[in-house]
Design an enzyme around this catalytic site. Structure first.
Site, PDB file in Angstrom:
ATOM      1  N   LEU B  86       0.842  -1.194   0.000  1.00  0.00           N
ATOM      2  CA  LEU B  86       0.000   0.000   0.000  1.00  0.00           C
ATOM      3  C   LEU B  86       0.882   1.250   0.000  1.00  0.00           C
ATOM      4  CD1 LEU B  86      -2.497  -1.135   2.756  1.00  0.00           C
ATOM      5  CD2 LEU B  86      -2.864  -1.184   0.309  1.00  0.00           C
ATOM      6  N   ASP B  87       0.363   2.353  -0.540  1.00  0.00           N
ATOM      7  CA  ASP B  87       1.123   3.603  -0.507  1.00  0.00           C
ATOM      8  C   ASP B  87       0.614   4.486   0.633  1.00  0.00           C
ATOM      9  OD1 ASP B  87      -1.214   4.706  -1.394  1.00  0.00           O
ATOM     10  OD2 ASP B  87      -0.548   4.980  -3.455  1.00  0.00           O
ATOM     11  N   SER B  88       1.179   5.714   0.719  1.00  0.00           N
ATOM     12  CA  SER B  88       0.851   6.571   1.857  1.00  0.00           C
ATOM     13  C   SER B  88      -0.626   6.998   1.842  1.00  0.00           C
ATOM     14  CB  SER B  88       1.753   7.804   1.855  1.00  0.00           C
ATOM     15  OG  SER B  88       1.721   8.428   0.586  1.00  0.00           O
TER      16      SER B  88
END
Lengths: 91, 131
Positions: B86-88
């Site tokens: 997952l990204d930020s």
């Protein structure tokens, strides 16, 4: 002539994203609330690969202006919202 | 948990100990203090912490329900970025979902630090308002 604002930092962008989602949560109407969340998430995803500093700052300032709109609408809808909840909200 | 019970026991004894030394001049003062203390101690009992294993289960089910996450990869030690991919932005969304699940608001500076399931569990289990 407007002087181009410095490109926003990563924490600032994350903060704007979170503020938009928090404001979306305050909207009383189910459809408007879900639309605002969806629109926020889609827009940030769409612009995640921007690299040109001027387009980053213009997207950021657009986001900030949309946050002001969402805040204002959350207040207005809280004054005039109907008591009935959508069937999509099961409580 | 044991330390908390010990503390609560101490508070309860303390509340009962006050009327044993009634003073004729300050009886109203003592009784009001006593009422305040009793109120305070019930508040303490009500603001209870959630059990860590229950928090872990609920955090895991929230993360599994997140549409971009492969449910088979979710473990109690999983990191949002390295293990779940997952990204930020996704991390922000997960923290928002956890706020809704546990019914309290996580301050921004704390929310920024939460980047794994174990950190989320630790923070929520140490927060008295989580329910």
């Amino acid at each position: 002539m407007t002087i181009a604002a410095p490109s926003p930092s990563r924490p600032e962008v994350i903060c704007l994203f979170r503020s938009l989602l928090r404001t979306a949560r305050k909207l009383a109407d189910y459809n408007i609330k879900e639309y605002t969340k969806r629109r926020t998430i889609d827009a940030f995803r769409q612009n995640r690969s921007l690299s040109d500093p001027s387009s980053i700052s213009s997207a950021f300032s657009y986001g900030k202006s949309q946050l002001e709109v969402a805040k204002k609408q959350a207040l207005v809808y809280s004054l005039y919202s109907p008591k009935l909840k959508s069937v999509m909200e099961a409580h | 948990m044991a330390a908390r019970n010990a503390l609560l026991k101490y508070l309860r004894v303390h509340v009962e100990a006050v009327p044993r030394y009634p003073s004729s001049t300050s009886s109203i003062f003592v009784s009001s203090i006593n009422a305040f203390r009793r109120h305070f101690s019930t508040e303490e009992v009500m603001g209870s912490f959630l059990d860590k294993s229950e928090v872990t289960d609920r955090v895991i089910s929230v993360v599994k329900n997140f549409q971009k996450v492969d449910p088979s990869k979710v473990t109690p030690e999983a990191n949002f970025q390295s293990d779940l991919g997952l990204d930020s932005l996704d991390a922000v969304e997960i923290v928002m979902a956890l706020e809704e699940e546990f019914g309290f608001e996580i301050p921004d500076n704390e929310a920024d630090k939460i980047n794994s399931i174990s950190l989320a569990v630790d923070f929520i289990a140490s927060h008295p308002q989580a329910k």
